[in-house]
Scaffold this motif. Structure first.
Motif, short mmCIF file in Angstrom:
data_model
loop_
_atom_site.label_atom_id
_atom_site.label_comp_id
_atom_site.label_asym_id
_atom_site.label_seq_id
_atom_site.Cartn_x
_atom_site.Cartn_y
_atom_site.Cartn_z
N ASN A 182 -10.86 5.56 33.59
CA ASN A 182 -11.04 4.75 34.80
C ASN A 182 -9.74 4.16 35.33
O ASN A 182 -9.59 3.96 36.53
CB ASN A 182 -12.03 3.61 34.51
CG ASN A 182 -13.43 4.12 34.23
OD1 ASN A 182 -13.81 5.19 34.68
ND2 ASN A 182 -14.20 3.35 33.47
N PHE A 195 -15.29 8.43 41.90
CA PHE A 195 -15.54 7.07 41.43
C PHE A 195 -17.02 6.86 41.11
O PHE A 195 -17.37 6.18 40.14
CB PHE A 195 -15.07 6.06 42.48
CG PHE A 195 -13.60 5.83 42.47
CD1 PHE A 195 -13.02 4.92 41.61
CD2 PHE A 195 -12.76 6.54 43.33
CE1 PHE A 195 -11.66 4.72 41.59
CE2 PHE A 195 -11.40 6.35 43.33
CZ PHE A 195 -10.84 5.42 42.45
N ALA A 196 -17.90 7.43 41.92
CA ALA A 196 -19.32 7.30 41.66
C ALA A 196 -19.70 7.97 40.33
O ALA A 196 -20.47 7.42 39.53
CB ALA A 196 -20.12 7.92 42.81
N SER A 200 -15.73 0.57 44.45
CA SER A 200 -14.57 1.40 44.81
C SER A 200 -15.01 2.62 45.60
O SER A 200 -14.37 3.00 46.59
CB SER A 200 -13.83 1.85 43.54
OG SER A 200 -13.36 0.75 42.80
N ALA A 201 -16.10 3.25 45.17
CA ALA A 201 -16.60 4.43 45.86
C ALA A 201 -17.03 4.13 47.28
O ALA A 201 -16.94 4.99 48.17
CB ALA A 201 -17.77 5.04 45.08
N LEU A 211 -16.66 0.08 39.92
CA LEU A 211 -16.42 1.48 40.28
C LEU A 211 -17.30 1.90 41.45
O LEU A 211 -16.86 2.65 42.34
CB LEU A 211 -16.68 2.38 39.08
CG LEU A 211 -15.64 2.33 37.95
CD1 LEU A 211 -16.14 3.09 36.73
CD2 LEU A 211 -14.30 2.88 38.41
N GLY A 212 -18.54 1.42 41.46
CA GLY A 212 -19.40 1.69 42.60
C GLY A 212 -18.86 1.09 43.88
O GLY A 212 -18.91 1.70 44.95
N TRP A 252 -13.01 11.99 47.12
CA TRP A 252 -12.59 11.01 46.14
C TRP A 252 -13.67 9.98 45.83
O TRP A 252 -13.76 9.46 44.71
CB TRP A 252 -11.32 10.30 46.60
CG TRP A 252 -11.47 9.41 47.80
CD1 TRP A 252 -11.32 9.75 49.11
CD2 TRP A 252 -11.79 8.01 47.78
NE1 TRP A 252 -11.53 8.66 49.92
CE2 TRP A 252 -11.81 7.58 49.13
CE3 TRP A 252 -12.06 7.08 46.78
CZ2 TRP A 252 -12.10 6.25 49.49
CZ3 TRP A 252 -12.34 5.77 47.13
CH2 TRP A 252 -12.36 5.36 48.47
N ARG A 253 -14.54 9.69 46.79
CA ARG A 253 -15.58 8.68 46.55
C ARG A 253 -16.57 9.14 45.47
O ARG A 253 -17.05 8.33 44.67
CB ARG A 253 -16.31 8.36 47.86
CG ARG A 253 -15.41 7.70 48.90
CD ARG A 253 -16.19 7.35 50.16
NE ARG A 253 -15.31 6.86 51.22
CZ ARG A 253 -14.93 5.58 51.33
NH1 ARG A 253 -15.35 4.68 50.46
NH2 ARG A 253 -14.13 5.21 52.32
N TRP A 254 -16.87 10.43 45.45
CA TRP A 254 -17.79 10.94 44.45
C TRP A 254 -17.18 10.91 43.05
O TRP A 254 -17.90 10.83 42.04
CB TRP A 254 -18.23 12.35 44.80
CG TRP A 254 -19.27 12.37 45.89
CD1 TRP A 254 -19.09 12.72 47.19
CD2 TRP A 254 -20.64 11.97 45.75
NE1 TRP A 254 -20.26 12.59 47.89
CE2 TRP A 254 -21.23 12.12 47.04
CE3 TRP A 254 -21.42 11.51 44.70
CZ2 TRP A 254 -22.57 11.82 47.27
CZ3 TRP A 254 -22.76 11.22 44.93
CH2 TRP A 254 -23.31 11.37 46.20
N GLY A 274 -11.96 15.71 43.08
CA GLY A 274 -11.73 15.07 44.38
C GLY A 274 -11.58 16.09 45.49
O GLY A 274 -12.11 15.90 46.60
N LEU A 324 -10.71 -1.57 48.31
CA LEU A 324 -10.54 -0.62 47.22
C LEU A 324 -9.64 -1.20 46.14
O LEU A 324 -9.93 -1.08 44.94
CB LEU A 324 -9.96 0.69 47.75
CG LEU A 324 -9.65 1.76 46.70
CD1 LEU A 324 -10.92 2.17 45.97
CD2 LEU A 324 -9.01 2.98 47.36
#
Length: 400
Positions: A42, A183-184, A109-110, A106-107, A179-181, A174, A118
Motif C-alpha cells: 500500500n 486502489f480499490a 484514495s480511489a 484506500l477507498g 489507477w483508481r481500480w 493501472g 488523494l
C-alpha cells in the motif's frame, strides 16, 4: 508453537498472551507473510501510477510526484505512533482497527476528486498500514530460538515481495484498468487479509500508558548497544540502496540508455532477489550469528558499488550490481532486525527504533543521491552510496 488452548507467557514484566484459534505454525507464518506483503504494498502504490493520475487530473506528472513522498511521510509517522503499541496494546484489536482505517483510506484514495484529497487519503492509508511492523515482533517472540531468524526472514520475504508487486503489477494493472481500480483492489485485499490475520492473533489486555513505548524509545536505544548497532548499520545499508535505486531511473531513462519509463520500471523485478535470499539469510543467522551475516552483507554491498559505477556504461554490470545490492540489503535486514527484536524486553519498541532509523538513513541518502546526480552524474550517486556504507560500518565499529 503452543496450541490454541494454551497460554504463553511473554518476557518478564509483560502480561500473558491468550491464544485462541491459532492455526498450525506453518499456516500461521504463511498468513502473516502474505498479510505483510499486501499491507506493505500500500505504501508504494502511487509511485508507478503517477503518470496515470496526472492525466486524470489534467496536470503534468511532475505536478503529482509529491504524492509518492506523502505516502512515505505517512508511513514514517505511523511507525512512530503505532508500531510501539505492540508492546502494550491488544494486538488483535489493534491490527483489526488499523485494517479498517486503511481500507477506508484506500477507498477514499480511489474516489479522490483531486490531488489534495488523494494526498490526504494516501497519508492516512500509509500511516495505518504499519501492520507488518506489528507482526514481525510477534513472529520473533513465538519462534523457537534456533529458528527465530528463519521465521523473521519469511515475513521479510513477504514484505519485499509486496513492494515489488506494488511497483510492477500495480503499474500493469493501472494501465489495464485505471489507477483508481488499483486502489480499490488494494482496499479489498487489505480488508480480507488484515481481518483474517487479526482473528488468529493472540489477545492481551493493554498494560500501562498507551504510548509508553514511544516515550521509552530514547532510553531503549541508550541502554542497548546491540540495538544501537543494528539501527546504524541498517541505516547505512538501506541508505546506500536508496541512493542508488532512487537515481537509477534517471540513469536508465537518460541519454546513457534512453529506456522508456515502463522498461526502466521492470528493474524493480530485481527486488524478487529478496524473496530468494531472505530464507537463506535467516538460516545463516541462526547458524552463524547476526554479526557474521551483517559483515558479509556489507562486503557484498561494497562490491556492488563499483559495479553500479561500471553500470553507467555497461548494462550487464548494472544487472549484476542490482542483484548484489538487493541480496546485501535483505541479508543485512534479516540479521539486524533479528538482533533488534531480541536485544531488549520490549521488542515492538525496539523494532520501531530499528525501522525508523533505517527509514531515516534511506530518506537522507535518497535526497542526497538525487542532488548528486544533478551535479555530478551517476558517479556522484555511487559516491553517496559508498559514503553511507562507510558511515554505517565505521560508526558502529568504533563504539563498543
Amino acid at each position: 508453537m503452543p496450541s490454541a488452548t494454551t497460554t504463553t507467557t511473554r518476557r518478564a514484566g509483560q502480561a500473558p498472551l491468550r491464544q485462541a484459534h491459532t492455526p498450525a505454525p506453518g499456516l500461521f507464518l504463511t498468513l502473516i507473510a502474505v498479510c505483510s506483503a499486501v499491507t506493505a504494498a500500500n505504501i508504494y502504490l502511487a509511485a508507478p501510477l503517477l503518470s496515470l493520475m496526472a492525466r486524470d487530473f489534467g496536470s503534468a506528472p511532475s505536478a503529482v510526484a509529491w504524492i509518492a513522498s506523502v505516502a512515505q511521510l505517512g508511513y514514517a509517522v505511523g511507525l512512530l505512533f503505532f508500531a510501539p503499541l505492540g508492546d502494550t496494546a491488544n494486538r488483535r484489536r489493534l491490527v483489526a482497527g488499523l485494517t479498517l482505517v486503511t481500507t477506508v483510506a484506500l477507498g477514499a484514495s480511489a474516489a479522490a476528486p483531486g490531488t489534495t484529497a488523494l494526498a490526504v487519503a494516501m497519508f492516512v492509508a500509509s500511516a495505518t498500514t504499519v501492520i507488518p511492523q506489528l507482526l514481525v515482533p510477534l513472529v520473533a517472540e513465538r519462534a523457537p530460538a534456533d529458528r527465530r531468524a528463519r521465521h523473521v526472514a519469511a515475513v521479510i520475504a513477504g514484505l519485499f515481495t509486496g513492494i515489488v508487486a506494488a511497483r510492477v503489477l500495480g503499474g500493469l494493472a493501472g494501465q489495464a484498468f485505471g489507477w483508481r481500480w488499483v486502489f480499490a483492489g488494494a482496499a479489498v485485499l487489505t480488508l480480507v487479509l488484515g481481518l483474517t490475520t487479526a482473528l488468529v492473533l493472540p489477545s492481551r489486555r493493554r498494560e500501562g500508558p498507551l504510548f509508553a513505548g514511544l516515550a521509552a524509545l530514547p532510553s531503549v536505544l541508550r541502554d542497548s548497544p546491540d540495538l544501537w548497532r543494528a539501527c546504524l548499520r541498517q541505516a547505512g545499508m538501506f541508505g546506500a540502496w536508496s541512493a542508488l535505486w532512487t537515481a537509477l531511473s534517471l540513469l536508465l531513462t537518460g541519454p546513457a540508455y534512453g529506456l522508456s519509463i515502463a522498461t526502466a520500471g521492470l528493474f524493480g523485478l530485481f527486488g524478487l532477489t529478496a524473496s530468494a535470499v531472505a530464507p537463506l539469510a535467516g538460516g545463516f543467522v541462526d547458524r552463524f550469528g547476526a554479526a557474521r551475516v551483517v559483515r558479509s552483507a556489507y562486503l557484498l554491498a561494497a562490491v556492488s558499488v563499483p559495479l553500479f559505477w561500471l553500470g553507467g556504461q555497461a548494462l550487464a554490470a548494472l544487472f549484476a550490481a542490482a542483484i548484489a545490492i538487493h541480496a546485501a540489503l535483505v541479508a543485512s535486514h534479516v540479521a539486524n532486525q533479528t538482533l533488534a527484536l531480541t536485544a531488549t524486553s520490549t521488542p515492538a519498541t525496539a523494532n520501531t527504533a530499528y525501522v525508523v532509523a533505517g527509514f531515516a538513513g534511506g530518506a537522507a541518502a535518497s535526497a542526497l543521491g538525487g542532488a548528486a546526480f544533478s551535479h555530478f552524474g551517476w558517479g556522484g550517486v555511487c559516491a553517496v552510496a559508498g559514503l553511507w556504507l562507510v558511515l554505517g560500518w565505521g560508526l558502529t565499529s568504533a563504539r563498543r
